[in-house]
Design a protein around this motif. Structure first.
Motif, PDB file in Angstrom:
ATOM      1  N   ALA A 197       0.838  -1.212   0.000  1.00  0.00           N
ATOM      2  CA  ALA A 197       0.000   0.000   0.000  1.00  0.00           C
ATOM      3  C   ALA A 197       0.868   1.255   0.000  1.00  0.00           C
ATOM      4  O   ALA A 197       0.567   2.231  -0.693  1.00  0.00           O
ATOM      5  N   LEU A 198       1.968   1.196   0.746  1.00  0.00           N
ATOM      6  CA  LEU A 198       2.900   2.331   0.779  1.00  0.00           C
ATOM      7  C   LEU A 198       3.512   2.558  -0.611  1.00  0.00           C
ATOM      8  O   LEU A 198       3.701   3.701  -1.046  1.00  0.00           O
ATOM      9  N   GLY A 199       3.796   1.473  -1.299  1.00  0.00           N
ATOM     10  CA  GLY A 199       4.335   1.563  -2.665  1.00  0.00           C
ATOM     11  C   GLY A 199       3.364   2.272  -3.604  1.00  0.00           C
ATOM     12  O   GLY A 199       3.774   3.078  -4.441  1.00  0.00           O
ATOM     13  N   PHE A 200       2.084   2.006  -3.433  1.00  0.00           N
ATOM     14  CA  PHE A 200       1.083   2.675  -4.275  1.00  0.00           C
ATOM     15  C   PHE A 200       1.084   4.182  -4.028  1.00  0.00           C
ATOM     16  O   PHE A 200       0.987   4.968  -4.975  1.00  0.00           O
ATOM     17  N   VAL A 201       1.193   4.565  -2.773  1.00  0.00           N
ATOM     18  CA  VAL A 201       1.193   6.006  -2.455  1.00  0.00           C
ATOM     19  C   VAL A 201       2.404   6.680  -3.091  1.00  0.00           C
ATOM     20  O   VAL A 201       2.285   7.756  -3.692  1.00  0.00           O
ATOM     21  N   ILE A 202       3.553   6.030  -2.966  1.00  0.00           N
ATOM     22  CA  ILE A 202       4.773   6.623  -3.534  1.00  0.00           C
ATOM     23  C   ILE A 202       4.618   6.779  -5.047  1.00  0.00           C
ATOM     24  O   ILE A 202       4.953   7.813  -5.617  1.00  0.00           O
ATOM     25  N   ALA A 203       4.079   5.735  -5.685  1.00  0.00           N
ATOM     26  CA  ALA A 203       3.886   5.802  -7.143  1.00  0.00           C
ATOM     27  C   ALA A 203       2.922   6.926  -7.511  1.00  0.00           C
ATOM     28  O   ALA A 203       3.137   7.658  -8.474  1.00  0.00           O
ATOM     29  N   ALA A 204       1.866   7.053  -6.736  1.00  0.00           N
ATOM     30  CA  ALA A 204       0.867   8.079  -7.048  1.00  0.00           C
ATOM     31  C   ALA A 204       1.421   9.484  -6.816  1.00  0.00           C
ATOM     32  O   ALA A 204       1.055  10.417  -7.527  1.00  0.00           O
ATOM     33  N   LEU A 205       2.310   9.600  -5.833  1.00  0.00           N
ATOM     34  CA  LEU A 205       2.852  10.918  -5.508  1.00  0.00           C
ATOM     35  C   LEU A 205       3.979  11.346  -6.438  1.00  0.00           C
ATOM     36  O   LEU A 205       4.291  12.533  -6.518  1.00  0.00           O
ATOM     37  N   MET A 206       4.576  10.406  -7.139  1.00  0.00           N
ATOM     38  CA  MET A 206       5.718  10.743  -7.989  1.00  0.00           C
ATOM     39  C   MET A 206       5.307  11.706  -9.093  1.00  0.00           C
ATOM     40  O   MET A 206       4.369  11.451  -9.830  1.00  0.00           O
ATOM     41  N   LYS A 207       6.043  12.804  -9.172  1.00  0.00           N
ATOM     42  CA  LYS A 207       5.737  13.806 -10.189  1.00  0.00           C
ATOM     43  C   LYS A 207       6.422  13.472 -11.505  1.00  0.00           C
ATOM     44  O   LYS A 207       6.004  13.916 -12.566  1.00  0.00           O
ATOM     45  N   ARG A 208       7.509  12.729 -11.394  1.00  0.00           N
ATOM     46  CA  ARG A 208       8.252  12.431 -12.612  1.00  0.00           C
ATOM     47  C   ARG A 208       8.207  10.949 -12.892  1.00  0.00           C
ATOM     48  O   ARG A 208       8.210  10.131 -11.963  1.00  0.00           O
ATOM     49  N   ALA A 209       8.171  10.629 -14.161  1.00  0.00           N
ATOM     50  CA  ALA A 209       8.094   9.229 -14.570  1.00  0.00           C
ATOM     51  C   ALA A 209       9.478   8.595 -14.537  1.00  0.00           C
ATOM     52  O   ALA A 209      10.264   8.731 -15.469  1.00  0.00           O
ATOM     53  N   ARG A 210       9.783   7.959 -13.437  1.00  0.00           N
ATOM     54  CA  ARG A 210      11.068   7.264 -13.331  1.00  0.00           C
ATOM     55  C   ARG A 210      10.907   6.122 -12.324  1.00  0.00           C
ATOM     56  O   ARG A 210      10.061   6.192 -11.418  1.00  0.00           O
ATOM     57  N   PRO A 211      11.700   5.077 -12.490  1.00  0.00           N
ATOM     58  CA  PRO A 211      11.575   3.949 -11.563  1.00  0.00           C
ATOM     59  C   PRO A 211      11.938   4.367 -10.138  1.00  0.00           C
ATOM     60  O   PRO A 211      12.799   5.217  -9.933  1.00  0.00           O
ATOM     61  N   VAL A 212      11.281   3.762  -9.166  1.00  0.00           N
ATOM     62  CA  VAL A 212      11.549   4.113  -7.774  1.00  0.00           C
ATOM     63  C   VAL A 212      12.030   2.886  -6.993  1.00  0.00           C
ATOM     64  O   VAL A 212      11.926   2.839  -5.780  1.00  0.00           O
ATOM     65  N   THR A 213      12.564   1.925  -7.727  1.00  0.00           N
ATOM     66  CA  THR A 213      12.976   0.664  -7.104  1.00  0.00           C
ATOM     67  C   THR A 213      13.966   0.894  -5.965  1.00  0.00           C
ATOM     68  O   THR A 213      13.769   0.390  -4.850  1.00  0.00           O
ATOM     69  N   PHE A 214      15.015   1.653  -6.237  1.00  0.00           N
ATOM     70  CA  PHE A 214      16.049   1.844  -5.217  1.00  0.00           C
ATOM     71  C   PHE A 214      15.496   2.591  -4.003  1.00  0.00           C
ATOM     72  O   PHE A 214      15.847   2.309  -2.872  1.00  0.00           O
ATOM     73  N   PHE A 215      14.640   3.554  -4.285  1.00  0.00           N
ATOM     74  CA  PHE A 215      14.029   4.304  -3.188  1.00  0.00           C
ATOM     75  C   PHE A 215      13.204   3.371  -2.304  1.00  0.00           C
ATOM     76  O   PHE A 215      13.288   3.438  -1.067  1.00  0.00           O
ATOM     77  N   CYS A 216      12.431   2.501  -2.931  1.00  0.00           N
ATOM     78  CA  CYS A 216      11.569   1.581  -2.172  1.00  0.00           C
ATOM     79  C   CYS A 216      12.406   0.596  -1.361  1.00  0.00           C
ATOM     80  O   CYS A 216      12.111   0.349  -0.178  1.00  0.00           O
ATOM     81  N   VAL A 217      13.432   0.036  -1.997  1.00  0.00           N
ATOM     82  CA  VAL A 217      14.300  -0.904  -1.278  1.00  0.00           C
ATOM     83  C   VAL A 217      14.939  -0.190  -0.088  1.00  0.00           C
ATOM     84  O   VAL A 217      14.976  -0.709   1.030  1.00  0.00           O
ATOM     85  N   GLY A 218      15.410   1.026  -0.338  1.00  0.00           N
ATOM     86  CA  GLY A 218      16.042   1.807   0.722  1.00  0.00           C
ATOM     87  C   GLY A 218      15.095   2.075   1.874  1.00  0.00           C
ATOM     88  O   GLY A 218      15.474   1.946   3.050  1.00  0.00           O
ATOM     89  N   LEU A 219      13.872   2.408   1.541  1.00  0.00           N
ATOM     90  CA  LEU A 219      12.880   2.723   2.576  1.00  0.00           C
ATOM     91  C   LEU A 219      12.601   1.486   3.454  1.00  0.00           C
ATOM     92  O   LEU A 219      12.549   1.586   4.691  1.00  0.00           O
ATOM     93  N   VAL A 220      12.440   0.349   2.822  1.00  0.00           N
ATOM     94  CA  VAL A 220      12.190  -0.883   3.588  1.00  0.00           C
ATOM     95  C   VAL A 220      13.395  -1.181   4.488  1.00  0.00           C
ATOM     96  O   VAL A 220      13.232  -1.542   5.665  1.00  0.00           O
ATOM     97  N   LEU A 221      14.588  -0.999   3.937  1.00  0.00           N
ATOM     98  CA  LEU A 221      15.795  -1.284   4.727  1.00  0.00           C
ATOM     99  C   LEU A 221      15.918  -0.332   5.916  1.00  0.00           C
ATOM    100  O   LEU A 221      16.345  -0.735   7.002  1.00  0.00           O
ATOM    101  N   VAL A 222      15.547   0.921   5.709  1.00  0.00           N
ATOM    102  CA  VAL A 222      15.604   1.899   6.811  1.00  0.00           C
ATOM    103  C   VAL A 222      14.652   1.463   7.926  1.00  0.00           C
ATOM    104  O   VAL A 222      15.014   1.458   9.113  1.00  0.00           O
TER     105      VAL A 222
END
Lengths: 269, 333
Positions: A177-202
């Motif tokens: 669900a958090l991933g959906f919010v991040i995708a919806a909030l993204m203003k620019r069309a670019r992959p967010v894989t590293f950001f998501c992995v980083g967030l989970v690791l944090v």
């Protein structure tokens, strides 16, 4: 929901689901296969483990030194890494990319020129993503159960195992669900894989720190990992309503918020 | 049999005339055959549409009407706002202000209904990889309940010489464009929105595409044709809107643009030191070619121009009809 889009997404993501499921299940089964050896060399391992600081043991997922020699305790400690951590990474990367990929791969213009509403697009992708997360958890849960049955030393209590499996699924769902919010909030069309992995690791790091001896672990509740009760061997371990309510409530809020944002979002390709 | 009473006055961008009915005709791409059919319905109606990205301008106060059966050219340089307008029509992005309707339906509220009746060729959109061309086209057609799509897909693929068994990632830019064209035409839409449709196509396929579009238009499909290739618009479209820096600066019939009495004037003076400021109205796009020569577009009173020039010593004066391309460029600049 649109069945055409759902079916296409299912085929599109099947390989990734298979790979993640295979790797996680293989890790679970492989790790559990060591349990026999752990029991076999119990004395020697006990001697070694005593040299390891308890904080490090806790960080690794063992609440008590004897957890290592219980099938369920051994499994639970490994489950934190395999299903709670890796499963959450899979879940979040899947949900964020399933929406964003249409934009950064420039297929959104094709899809959104079809007679399909944004609500249907969102619902189809959400349903598929959560189905995949469910399948991953189901398969991993089955493999875990089989592994415990195969490598157990005595009887293990099924109920704590099921409760832990449920919590793990809810955790994965939350990160989805958090991933959906991040995708919806993204203003620019670019992959967010590293950001998501980083967030989970944090979040995982915060959870780990909060479990260390001598640390007031309340701050760990910032991390969704902390909302899972991993102390499976503690007496009275069972489903706690507040934990389930927090997971389901927050996940529902995040999904609703992301759906709302997506409906109003400029699709920039 | 049509009579003049079938047609009413044509009015275009910025007119605000809600009663607009346009006279639709299209010229055969190869030449002179004109087909007329009356137009009784507005298909695209854009009212004071603006889109801003923060402080940066996308489009600004665009008004536009496109009638049923029209072949409408939407032309302008890169970054002028053509794609932004199209993306609003498709509800990919939301307008900052103003409104747009297609088939009388609001593009924001009724986007799903609208999309069921349009075909869209994006300028550079990608296709889903991991699919074969045929699979992709069937997938796209399925959204329209495409039970009868197979024959149509094969017909269009044959016409555009596209191998349906190829995998999407193996396709060249031109072949990807063909796939995009076919997916837009398979369901025989009432409105075709084309964003630079000929980019990447070889001349033979371009010609076939244009023929195909003309055929579709003859069947009653309205065509909204966005391009920066002037010759295409000139050859295909009956009406055109020129967009520059987010605004429509001119909208008219192609034939009317030709007839605007815009003249290209070139004067060669005998002396370099002559004051070239003619001080008359109607001079635009003034350009000094050399110390002795000036060129400009003139839309004023030709008698006044001759009178002014008569008082100056010149070596040569030429007044000519500019080609349509120069008329477009004149509005671009």
């Amino acid at each position: 929901m649109n069945s055409i889009l759902f079916n296409m997404e299912f085929r599109r993501n099947a390989r990734s689901l298979f790979l993640w499921s295979f790797i996680i299940c293989a890790l679970i089964f492989f790790t559990m296969s060591f349990f026999h050896s752990v029991l076999q060399y119990q004395q020697q391992i006990m001697g070694m483990v005593k040299l390891v600081p308890m904080a490090a043991m806790k960080a690794r997922g063992f609440g008590n030194i004897n957890d290592i020699f219980s099938g369920l305790g051994f499994y639970a400690a490994n489950n934190i890494v395999y299903m709670m951590l890796l499963g959450s990474i899979y879940s979040m990367v899947l949900t964020s990319n399933i929406l964003l990929k249409e934009e950064y791969s420039k297929t959104a213009e094709f899809l959104m020129s079809r007679p399909i509403s944004r609500n249907e697009i969102f619902a189809s992708k959400m349903a598929l993503a959560f189905l995949n997360v469910f399948i991953l958890n189901l398969v991993a849960g089955l493999v875990s159960f089989i592994s415990l049955e195969v490598f157990k030393s005595g009887d293990f209590r099924v109920q704590p195992f099921l409760v832990l499996t449920l919590y793990t699924f809810l955790l994965n769902l939350f990160f989805g669900a958090l991933g959906f919010v991040i995708a919806a909030l993204m203003k620019r069309a670019r992959p967010v894989t590293f950001f998501c992995v980083g967030l989970v690791l944090v979040f995982y790091f915060l959870f780990t720190i909060s479990r260390l001896s001598g640390v007031n672990g309340d701050f760990g509740y910032i991390s969704p990992f902390k909302w899972v009760n991993v102390e499976v061997l503690k007496p009275g371990y069972g489903p706690e309503l507040w934990r389930i309510a927090v997971f389901l409530g927050l996940s529902a809020c995040l999904v609703l918020a992301s759906g709302f944002i997506y409906r109003k979002k400029d699709i920039l390709t | 049999m049509l009579s003049m009473s079938d047609f009413r006055h044509v009015d275009f961008a910025g007119s605000g005339n809600p009663d607009l009915v346009s006279v639709a005709f299209c010229s055969n791409f190869e030449g002179l055959v004109l087909k007329y059919h009356p137009v009784s319905e507005i298909i695209i109606e854009i009212q004071h549409l603006s889109k801003y990205y923060g402080h940066s301008r996308g489009i600004d106060d665009i008004c536009l009407n496109v009638g049923h059966g029209d072949f409408f050219g939407f032309i302008g340089p890169n970054g002028a706002g053509k794609s932004t307008t199209i993306r609003i029509l498709l509800n990919l992005i939301f307008p900052s202000s103003g409104s747009a309707k297609i088939f009388g339906l609001d593009v924001v509220k009724d986007s799903k209904k609208i999309r069921g009746r349009i075909g869209y060729v994006p300028s550079d959109a990608n296709l889903y990889d991991k699919m074969k061309v045929h699979e992709f086209l069937k997938f796209g057609a399925a959204f329209y309940g495409g039970n009868n799509s197979e024959a149509r897909i094969r017909e269009l693929a044959g016409l555009l010489e596209l191998d349906l068994e190829r995998k999407i990632p193996e396709l060249s830019t031109g072949n990807k464009k063909k796939v995009n064209i076919i997916q837009a035409l398979v369901h025989q839409p009432d409105l075709l929105i084309l964003d630079e449709p000929s980019t990447g196509l070889d001349p033979l396929i371009q010609s076939r595409l244009f023929g195909l579009l003309i055929e579709e238009n003859k069947r009653g499909t309205t065509v909204f044709f966005s391009s920066h290739v002037l010759s295409e618009v000139q050859a295909l479209c009956r009406r055109v809107a020129i967009v520059r820096e987010g605004r429509i600066i001119k909208s008219d019939e192609i034939s009317a643009l030709r007839d605007k009495q815009l003249k290209k004037v070139r004067i060669l003076f005998t002396d370099e030191n002559i004051n070239t400021d003619l001080e008359i109205q109607g001079i635009e796009s003034f350009h000094r070619e050399s110390p002795k020569s000036i060129v400009f577009m003139f839309s004023g009173d030709i008698n006044e121009l001759i009178h002014k020039v008569a008082g100056i010593r010149i070596e040569n004066l030429s007044i000519e009809e500019p080609p349509l391309e120069e008329i477009f460029l004149h509005y671009y600049q």
